[in-house]
Design a protein around this motif. Structure first.
Motif, mmCIF file in Angstrom:
data_model
loop_
_atom_site.group_PDB
_atom_site.id
_atom_site.type_symbol
_atom_site.label_atom_id
_atom_site.label_comp_id
_atom_site.label_asym_id
_atom_site.label_seq_id
_atom_site.Cartn_x
_atom_site.Cartn_y
_atom_site.Cartn_z
ATOM 1 N N ALA A 224 12.415 -15.576 -14.086
ATOM 2 C CA ALA A 224 13.352 -16.810 -14.171
ATOM 3 C C ALA A 224 14.526 -16.730 -12.892
ATOM 4 C CB ALA A 224 13.931 -17.078 -15.346
ATOM 5 N N PHE A 225 14.930 -15.578 -12.789
ATOM 6 C CA PHE A 225 16.040 -15.400 -12.145
ATOM 7 C C PHE A 225 16.167 -14.678 -10.825
ATOM 8 C CE2 PHE A 225 17.933 -17.781 -15.472
ATOM 9 C CZ PHE A 225 18.729 -18.690 -14.840
ATOM 10 N N SER A 226 14.832 -14.080 -10.146
ATOM 11 C CA SER A 226 14.828 -13.345 -8.996
ATOM 12 C C SER A 226 13.250 -13.701 -8.699
ATOM 13 C CB SER A 226 15.106 -11.858 -9.582
ATOM 14 O OG SER A 226 14.582 -11.132 -8.547
ATOM 15 N N THR A 227 13.223 -13.561 -7.158
ATOM 16 C CA THR A 227 12.022 -13.758 -6.727
ATOM 17 C C THR A 227 11.700 -12.265 -6.040
ATOM 18 O OG1 THR A 227 13.081 -14.806 -4.975
ATOM 19 C CG2 THR A 227 11.761 -15.935 -6.252
ATOM 20 N N ALA A 228 12.663 -11.037 -6.371
ATOM 21 C CA ALA A 228 12.308 -9.744 -5.704
ATOM 22 C C ALA A 228 10.798 -9.337 -6.036
ATOM 23 C CB ALA A 228 13.454 -8.896 -6.364
ATOM 24 N N PRO A 229 10.327 -9.496 -7.044
ATOM 25 C CA PRO A 229 8.872 -8.812 -7.028
ATOM 26 C C PRO A 229 8.087 -9.321 -6.194
ATOM 27 C CG PRO A 229 9.903 -9.521 -9.520
ATOM 28 C CD PRO A 229 10.839 -9.851 -8.315
ATOM 29 N N LEU A 230 8.010 -10.615 -5.907
ATOM 30 C CA LEU A 230 7.434 -11.137 -4.780
ATOM 31 C C LEU A 230 7.683 -10.340 -3.402
ATOM 32 C CD1 LEU A 230 7.671 -15.011 -5.501
ATOM 33 C CD2 LEU A 230 5.536 -13.587 -5.759
ATOM 34 N N MET A 231 8.941 -10.238 -3.261
ATOM 35 C CA MET A 231 9.341 -9.350 -2.002
ATOM 36 C C MET A 231 8.442 -7.994 -2.317
ATOM 37 S SD MET A 231 10.992 -10.102 0.497
ATOM 38 C CE MET A 231 11.231 -8.992 1.874
ATOM 39 N N ILE A 232 8.601 -7.398 -3.313
ATOM 40 C CA ILE A 232 7.837 -6.107 -3.432
ATOM 41 C C ILE A 232 6.398 -6.023 -3.018
ATOM 42 C CG2 ILE A 232 7.217 -4.384 -4.998
ATOM 43 C CD1 ILE A 232 9.561 -5.103 -6.655
ATOM 44 N N ALA A 233 5.736 -7.107 -3.096
ATOM 45 C CA ALA A 233 4.374 -7.390 -3.100
ATOM 46 C C ALA A 233 4.319 -7.592 -1.517
ATOM 47 C CB ALA A 233 3.712 -8.616 -3.489
ATOM 48 N N SER A 234 5.034 -8.286 -0.706
ATOM 49 C CA SER A 234 4.960 -8.326 0.596
ATOM 50 C C SER A 234 5.377 -6.993 1.288
ATOM 51 C CB SER A 234 5.923 -9.272 1.228
ATOM 52 O OG SER A 234 6.037 -10.540 -0.018
ATOM 53 N N LEU A 235 6.368 -6.193 0.855
ATOM 54 C CA LEU A 235 6.862 -4.925 1.395
ATOM 55 C C LEU A 235 5.404 -3.859 1.402
ATOM 56 C CD1 LEU A 235 10.342 -4.145 0.307
ATOM 57 C CD2 LEU A 235 9.591 -4.154 2.451
ATOM 58 N N MET A 236 4.994 -4.067 0.221
ATOM 59 C CA MET A 236 3.788 -2.890 -0.041
ATOM 60 C C MET A 236 2.849 -3.385 1.057
ATOM 61 S SD MET A 236 3.496 -1.324 -3.313
ATOM 62 C CE MET A 236 4.064 -1.336 -4.980
ATOM 63 N N GLY A 237 2.483 -4.598 1.255
ATOM 64 C CA GLY A 237 1.578 -4.914 2.339
ATOM 65 C C GLY A 237 1.887 -4.317 3.821
ATOM 66 N N VAL A 238 3.162 -4.596 3.880
ATOM 67 C CA VAL A 238 3.732 -3.810 5.319
ATOM 68 C C VAL A 238 3.715 -2.664 5.391
ATOM 69 C CG1 VAL A 238 5.585 -3.996 6.912
ATOM 70 C CG2 VAL A 238 5.293 -5.978 5.742
ATOM 71 N N ILE A 239 4.104 -1.832 4.368
ATOM 72 C CA ILE A 239 4.062 -0.292 4.161
ATOM 73 C C ILE A 239 2.543 0.123 4.285
ATOM 74 C CG2 ILE A 239 4.343 1.536 2.674
ATOM 75 C CD1 ILE A 239 6.764 0.211 1.548
ATOM 76 N N PHE A 240 1.658 -0.250 3.629
ATOM 77 C CA PHE A 240 0.255 0.074 3.688
ATOM 78 C C PHE A 240 -0.358 -0.254 5.115
ATOM 79 C CE2 PHE A 240 0.666 0.872 -0.666
ATOM 80 C CZ PHE A 240 -0.182 1.932 -1.112
ATOM 81 N N CYS A 241 -0.050 -1.372 5.582
ATOM 82 C CA CYS A 241 -0.544 -1.639 7.068
ATOM 83 C C CYS A 241 0.081 -0.505 8.002
ATOM 84 C CB CYS A 241 -0.117 -2.777 7.502
ATOM 85 S SG CYS A 241 -0.830 -4.191 7.086
ATOM 86 N N LEU A 242 1.240 -0.061 7.841
ATOM 87 C CA LEU A 242 1.967 1.149 8.603
ATOM 88 C C LEU A 242 1.279 2.132 8.471
ATOM 89 C CD1 LEU A 242 5.823 0.570 8.619
ATOM 90 C CD2 LEU A 242 4.278 0.468 10.650
ATOM 91 N N ILE A 243 0.893 2.606 7.265
ATOM 92 C CA ILE A 243 0.498 3.866 6.963
ATOM 93 C C ILE A 243 -1.048 4.018 7.499
ATOM 94 C CG2 ILE A 243 -0.670 5.240 4.915
ATOM 95 C CD1 ILE A 243 1.487 4.518 3.264
ATOM 96 N N ALA A 244 -1.966 2.843 7.279
ATOM 97 C CA ALA A 244 -3.132 2.674 7.852
ATOM 98 C C ALA A 244 -3.159 2.672 9.416
ATOM 99 C CB ALA A 244 -3.842 1.412 7.598
ATOM 100 N N PHE A 245 -2.182 2.170 10.045
ATOM 101 C CA PHE A 245 -2.155 2.463 11.623
ATOM 102 C C PHE A 245 -1.874 3.801 12.058
ATOM 103 C CE2 PHE A 245 0.665 2.314 15.279
ATOM 104 C CZ PHE A 245 -0.232 1.650 16.130
#
Ligand code: UDP
Ligand code: MG
Length: 309
Positions: A224-245
Motif C-alpha cells: 500500500a505504501f511502497s512500489t519498491a518491490p516492483l523496482m526489485i523486479a526490474s533490477l533483477m531483470g537488468v542484473i540477469f541481462c548483465l550476467i548473461a552478457f
C-alpha cells in the motif's frame, strides 16, 4: 461545548466491553471540567459472541454509547474506518477495547491537542509479554518500511491516536480499499506529538492476530505504501541481462582460444532453473500489485452495516 468521539473496534470481545467503558469513564470528570462531551462508538466487527448485546446493555444506561454492527468480520481496518465515518466529534480518538491502549493517557493527549497539535499519537517503548519471534519480525518490518517507503512509520506505533476534525476528514478522504492505517496516518501528515508508554498486556480474552495474519498484513502495508518491490523486479531483470552478457563474452573468448568440446549440461540446467525461478518471483510481485489494483477498481464498500444505534 465540544465533542470527543471515542472509536473502539471490537471483535469477539464481550468480556472487555464493560471494563473498557468503566476505565474510560474514569476520565469523565477531566473532560467535564474542560467542557468536553464524550461519545463512544463501539464498532462490532462481525463478532460471533455477545459483544453487541454487551454494548446494548451499556447503551440502555448511557445514551452516549453507540453501536455499529457489521454484517460479518471485515477486519480492524474496516472497523476503524467505519468509526471515523460515524464519529461526529470535534476530535476523535481510536483505541483498542482490550485496555492495551490505556485510557488514563487521554487527559494528557487532549492537553497536547489544545496546545495546537493536530494529532497526538502513541507508541510503546517495549514489547514486553509479546512472543520474541513476533517482536523480531515487527522490528524488521519497520526497518524495511523506513528504507522503501517515503511515508513515515514509527516502530511500536499503536493505532491509539487522538486527532483533530481536520485530520479525520483528511483520513476519510482516502477511500482506498486496501487500508493500512499506520501508513495513512503518516501520509496525511499534520503536526503530530508522540507519547510513549510501557506495553500493557491483555488481561481478558486473547489476541485476534495470528502470526500469519500479521505477516499478510505487513505485506499489505508494504504494497500500500511502497512500489519498491516492483523496482526489485526490474533490477533483477537488468542484473540477469548483465550476467548473461558477460557469460556470452566468456564463452566466445573460450571458444576462440581453446575450441569447445560439448559439455556444460549441469551448469545449463542450473542456469535455467535459476532464471526461471527469478522470473516467477518477479511475475509474482507484479501479480500482487495487479491483484491489489483489481480489488481497488471493484470499488466494493469497505464494510457493511447490519445494525446501528
Ligand atoms: N479487532 C477487530 N477486528 C478484527 C481483529 C481485531 O475489530 O478482525 C479489534 C480487537 O477487538 C481489538 C483491536 O482490534 O479491540 C486489537 O486487536 P488485538 O488486541 O487482538 O490485537 P493485538 O493487541 O494483539 O495486536
Ligand atoms: Mg490487543
Amino acid at each position: 461545548m465540544s465533542l470527543l468521539s471515542v472509536i473502539v473496534p471490537c471483535y469477539n470481545e464481550e468480556e472487555n466491553v464493560a471494563p473498557f467503558y468503566q476505565e474510560l469513564m474514569k476520565n469523565a470528570s477531566f473532560f467535564q471540567g474542560k467542557g468536553v462531551e464524550l461519545e463512544v462508538w463501539y464498532i462490532d466487527d462481525g463478532s460471533g459472541d455477545g459483544t453487541a448485546a454487551e454494548v446494548k446493555k451499556l447503551r440502555k444506561k448511557d445514551e452516549r454509547v453507540h453501536l455499529v454492527s457489521f454484517s460479518r468480520n471485515f477486519g480492524k481496518e474496516a472497523a476503524m474506518y467505519a468509526g471515523l465515518e460515524k464519529a461526529r466529534g470535534d476530535c476523535v480518538v481510536m483505541m483498542d477495547v482490550d485496555l492495551q491502549d490505556p485510557p488514563s493517557l487521554l487527559p494528557q493527549m487532549y492537553t497536547y491537542l489544545e496546545e495546537g497539535y493536530d494529532s497526538v499519537a502513541t507508541r510503546r517503548v517495549n514489547r514486553k509479554g509479546e512472543p520474541p519471534v513476533r517482536s523480531f519480525f515487527a522490528r524488521c518490518f519497520y526497518r524495511l518500511m523506513k528504507k522503501i517507503s517515503q511515508t513515515e512509520m514509527m516502530d511500536g506505533a499503536r493505532d491509539y491516536r487522538l486527532m483533530s476534525r481536520q485530520m479525520v476528514d483528511a483520513i476519510l478522504s482516502m477511500k482506498e480499499y486496501n487500508r493500512f492505517t499506520k501508513g495513512i496516518f503518516g501520509w496525511v501528515g499534520f503536526r503530530t506529538k508522540w507519547l510513549e508508554f510501557e506495553n500493557v498486556e491483555r488481561t481478558r480474552g486473547e489476541t485476534k492476530w495470528s502470526f500469519w495474519k500479521l505477516l499478510m498484513y505487513s505485506f499489505d502495508g508494504i504494497m500500500a505504501f511502497s512500489t519498491a518491490p516492483l523496482m526489485i523486479a526490474s533490477l533483477m531483470g537488468v542484473i540477469f541481462c548483465l550476467i548473461a552478457f558477460l557469460m556470452i563474452l566468456f564463452i566466445i573468448v573460450r571458444k576462440l582460444i581453446f575450441g569447445d568440446p560439448v559439455s556444460g549440461w549441469p551448469s545449463l540446467v542450473c542456469i535455467i532453473l535459476m532464471t526461471s525461478g527469478v522470473q516467477f518471483f518477479c511475475t509474482g510481485i507484479l501479480g500482487q500489485y495487479l491483484a491489489k489494483t483489481y480489488m481497488e477498481v471493484k470499488r466494493r464498500p469497505i464494510y457493511l452495516v447490519k445494525e446501528e444505534m
